[in-house]
Design a protein around this motif. Structure first.
Motif, PDB file in Angstrom:
ATOM      1  N   PRO A 193       0.835  -1.202   0.000  1.00  0.00           N
ATOM      2  CA  PRO A 193       0.000   0.000   0.000  1.00  0.00           C
ATOM      3  C   PRO A 193       0.872   1.255   0.000  1.00  0.00           C
ATOM      4  O   PRO A 193       2.005   1.246   0.480  1.00  0.00           O
ATOM      5  CB  PRO A 193      -0.800  -0.114   1.300  1.00  0.00           C
ATOM      6  N   PRO A 194       0.347   2.354  -0.535  1.00  0.00           N
ATOM      7  CA  PRO A 194       1.136   3.587  -0.586  1.00  0.00           C
ATOM      8  C   PRO A 194       1.487   4.132   0.794  1.00  0.00           C
ATOM      9  O   PRO A 194       2.425   4.915   0.930  1.00  0.00           O
ATOM     10  CB  PRO A 194       0.241   4.573  -1.331  1.00  0.00           C
ATOM     11  N   LEU A 195       0.774   3.705   1.816  1.00  0.00           N
ATOM     12  CA  LEU A 195       1.069   4.165   3.170  1.00  0.00           C
ATOM     13  C   LEU A 195       2.489   3.783   3.587  1.00  0.00           C
ATOM     14  O   LEU A 195       3.121   4.492   4.361  1.00  0.00           O
ATOM     15  CB  LEU A 195       0.050   3.589   4.156  1.00  0.00           C
ATOM     16  N   PHE A 196       3.024   2.688   3.062  1.00  0.00           N
ATOM     17  CA  PHE A 196       4.399   2.296   3.381  1.00  0.00           C
ATOM     18  C   PHE A 196       5.396   3.339   2.888  1.00  0.00           C
ATOM     19  O   PHE A 196       6.373   3.647   3.570  1.00  0.00           O
ATOM     20  CB  PHE A 196       4.729   0.944   2.765  1.00  0.00           C
ATOM     21  N   ALA A 197       5.168   3.880   1.703  1.00  0.00           N
ATOM     22  CA  ALA A 197       6.055   4.914   1.169  1.00  0.00           C
ATOM     23  C   ALA A 197       5.942   6.182   2.006  1.00  0.00           C
ATOM     24  O   ALA A 197       6.954   6.827   2.316  1.00  0.00           O
ATOM     25  CB  ALA A 197       5.713   5.210  -0.285  1.00  0.00           C
ATOM     26  N   TYR A 198       4.722   6.557   2.375  1.00  0.00           N
ATOM     27  CA  TYR A 198       4.529   7.745   3.208  1.00  0.00           C
ATOM     28  C   TYR A 198       5.171   7.541   4.583  1.00  0.00           C
ATOM     29  O   TYR A 198       5.776   8.467   5.129  1.00  0.00           O
ATOM     30  CB  TYR A 198       3.049   8.059   3.394  1.00  0.00           C
ATOM     31  N   ALA A 199       5.051   6.342   5.128  1.00  0.00           N
ATOM     32  CA  ALA A 199       5.642   6.056   6.436  1.00  0.00           C
ATOM     33  C   ALA A 199       7.167   6.097   6.364  1.00  0.00           C
ATOM     34  O   ALA A 199       7.826   6.566   7.295  1.00  0.00           O
ATOM     35  CB  ALA A 199       5.167   4.695   6.939  1.00  0.00           C
ATOM     36  N   GLY A 200       7.739   5.632   5.265  1.00  0.00           N
ATOM     37  CA  GLY A 200       9.188   5.696   5.101  1.00  0.00           C
ATOM     38  C   GLY A 200       9.690   7.126   4.983  1.00  0.00           C
ATOM     39  O   GLY A 200      10.695   7.500   5.592  1.00  0.00           O
ATOM     40  N   LEU A 201       8.974   7.946   4.220  1.00  0.00           N
ATOM     41  CA  LEU A 201       9.335   9.351   4.103  1.00  0.00           C
ATOM     42  C   LEU A 201       9.200  10.060   5.444  1.00  0.00           C
ATOM     43  O   LEU A 201      10.077  10.833   5.842  1.00  0.00           O
ATOM     44  CB  LEU A 201       8.453  10.035   3.058  1.00  0.00           C
ATOM     45  N   ALA A 202       8.119   9.766   6.158  1.00  0.00           N
ATOM     46  CA  ALA A 202       7.911  10.380   7.472  1.00  0.00           C
ATOM     47  C   ALA A 202       9.000   9.937   8.447  1.00  0.00           C
ATOM     48  O   ALA A 202       9.454  10.729   9.277  1.00  0.00           O
ATOM     49  CB  ALA A 202       6.534  10.018   8.005  1.00  0.00           C
ATOM     50  N   ALA A 203       9.445   8.693   8.358  1.00  0.00           N
ATOM     51  CA  ALA A 203      10.498   8.207   9.251  1.00  0.00           C
ATOM     52  C   ALA A 203      11.815   8.936   9.001  1.00  0.00           C
ATOM     53  O   ALA A 203      12.521   9.291   9.951  1.00  0.00           O
ATOM     54  CB  ALA A 203      10.679   6.702   9.075  1.00  0.00           C
ATOM     55  N   LEU A 204      12.126   9.172   7.738  1.00  0.00           N
ATOM     56  CA  LEU A 204      13.358   9.911   7.431  1.00  0.00           C
ATOM     57  C   LEU A 204      13.289  11.338   7.954  1.00  0.00           C
ATOM     58  O   LEU A 204      14.245  11.832   8.571  1.00  0.00           O
ATOM     59  CB  LEU A 204      13.606   9.915   5.928  1.00  0.00           C
ATOM     60  N   LEU A 205      12.166  11.999   7.725  1.00  0.00           N
ATOM     61  CA  LEU A 205      12.000  13.361   8.230  1.00  0.00           C
ATOM     62  C   LEU A 205      12.028  13.395   9.757  1.00  0.00           C
ATOM     63  O   LEU A 205      12.588  14.308  10.365  1.00  0.00           O
ATOM     64  CB  LEU A 205      10.696  13.962   7.708  1.00  0.00           C
ATOM     65  N   TRP A 206      11.419  12.394  10.380  1.00  0.00           N
ATOM     66  CA  TRP A 206      11.372  12.306  11.840  1.00  0.00           C
ATOM     67  C   TRP A 206      12.773  12.129  12.426  1.00  0.00           C
ATOM     68  O   TRP A 206      13.114  12.748  13.427  1.00  0.00           O
ATOM     69  CB  TRP A 206      10.457  11.164  12.245  1.00  0.00           C
ATOM     70  N   LEU A 207      13.587  11.294  11.797  1.00  0.00           N
ATOM     71  CA  LEU A 207      14.947  11.078  12.284  1.00  0.00           C
ATOM     72  C   LEU A 207      15.770  12.359  12.210  1.00  0.00           C
ATOM     73  O   LEU A 207      16.529  12.681  13.137  1.00  0.00           O
ATOM     74  CB  LEU A 207      15.626   9.964  11.490  1.00  0.00           C
ATOM     75  N   VAL A 208      15.618  13.090  11.121  1.00  0.00           N
ATOM     76  CA  VAL A 208      16.357  14.346  10.971  1.00  0.00           C
ATOM     77  C   VAL A 208      15.881  15.360  12.008  1.00  0.00           C
ATOM     78  O   VAL A 208      16.698  16.019  12.678  1.00  0.00           O
ATOM     79  CB  VAL A 208      16.189  14.899   9.538  1.00  0.00           C
ATOM     80  N   LEU A 209      14.564  15.489  12.173  1.00  0.00           N
ATOM     81  CA  LEU A 209      14.029  16.447  13.127  1.00  0.00           C
ATOM     82  C   LEU A 209      14.376  16.064  14.562  1.00  0.00           C
ATOM     83  O   LEU A 209      14.686  16.931  15.388  1.00  0.00           O
ATOM     84  CB  LEU A 209      12.511  16.559  12.956  1.00  0.00           C
ATOM     85  N   ARG A 210      14.368  14.770  14.863  1.00  0.00           N
ATOM     86  CA  ARG A 210      14.724  14.315  16.205  1.00  0.00           C
ATOM     87  C   ARG A 210      16.190  14.615  16.516  1.00  0.00           C
ATOM     88  O   ARG A 210      16.529  15.049  17.624  1.00  0.00           O
ATOM     89  CB  ARG A 210      14.452  12.813  16.331  1.00  0.00           C
ATOM     90  N   ALA A 211      17.071  14.411  15.535  1.00  0.00           N
ATOM     91  CA  ALA A 211      18.487  14.735  15.736  1.00  0.00           C
ATOM     92  C   ALA A 211      18.674  16.236  15.928  1.00  0.00           C
ATOM     93  O   ALA A 211      19.477  16.667  16.767  1.00  0.00           O
ATOM     94  CB  ALA A 211      19.307  14.238  14.550  1.00  0.00           C
ATOM     95  N   LEU A 212      17.937  17.027  15.179  1.00  0.00           N
ATOM     96  CA  LEU A 212      18.014  18.480  15.323  1.00  0.00           C
ATOM     97  C   LEU A 212      17.520  18.929  16.701  1.00  0.00           C
ATOM     98  O   LEU A 212      18.153  19.768  17.347  1.00  0.00           O
ATOM     99  CB  LEU A 212      17.204  19.158  14.227  1.00  0.00           C
ATOM    100  N   LEU A 213      16.430  18.350  17.162  1.00  0.00           N
ATOM    101  CA  LEU A 213      15.909  18.690  18.493  1.00  0.00           C
ATOM    102  C   LEU A 213      16.868  18.261  19.596  1.00  0.00           C
ATOM    103  O   LEU A 213      17.015  18.955  20.603  1.00  0.00           O
ATOM    104  CB  LEU A 213      14.539  18.047  18.707  1.00  0.00           C
ATOM    105  N   ARG A 214      17.513  17.126  19.418  1.00  0.00           N
ATOM    106  CA  ARG A 214      18.492  16.670  20.405  1.00  0.00           C
ATOM    107  C   ARG A 214      19.713  17.588  20.416  1.00  0.00           C
ATOM    108  O   ARG A 214      20.249  17.908  21.469  1.00  0.00           O
ATOM    109  CB  ARG A 214      18.905  15.233  20.108  1.00  0.00           C
TER     110      ARG A 214
END
Length: 69
Positions: free
Chosen positions: A13-34
């Protein structure tokens, strides 16, 4: 119409692609917040990280479906 993603003969399902993109953005934002030190002010980091991921995922889905606006 929403199409499935063909990954070597497995239809996903396309949700897997959206979840992968969101995970990449989340990792970058989490590192920035840390790096900024924002986690010192957050009461429950795991709950905050989960909510942040859900917000990013919903933002990705909203951006894809409302791209023409």
């Amino acid at each position: 119409m929403i199409k499935e993603i063909d990954l070597f003969g497995i239809f996903l399902p396309p949700l897997f692609a959206y979840a992968g993109l969101a995970a990449l953005l989340w990792l970058v934002l989490r590192a920035l917040l840390r790096w900024v030190g924002a986690y010192r002010l957050i009461w429950h980091p795991a709950l905050f990280n989960t909510a942040l991921y859900v917000l990013i995922l919903s933002g990705c889905i909203f951006a894809v479906f409302h791209w023409d606006l």
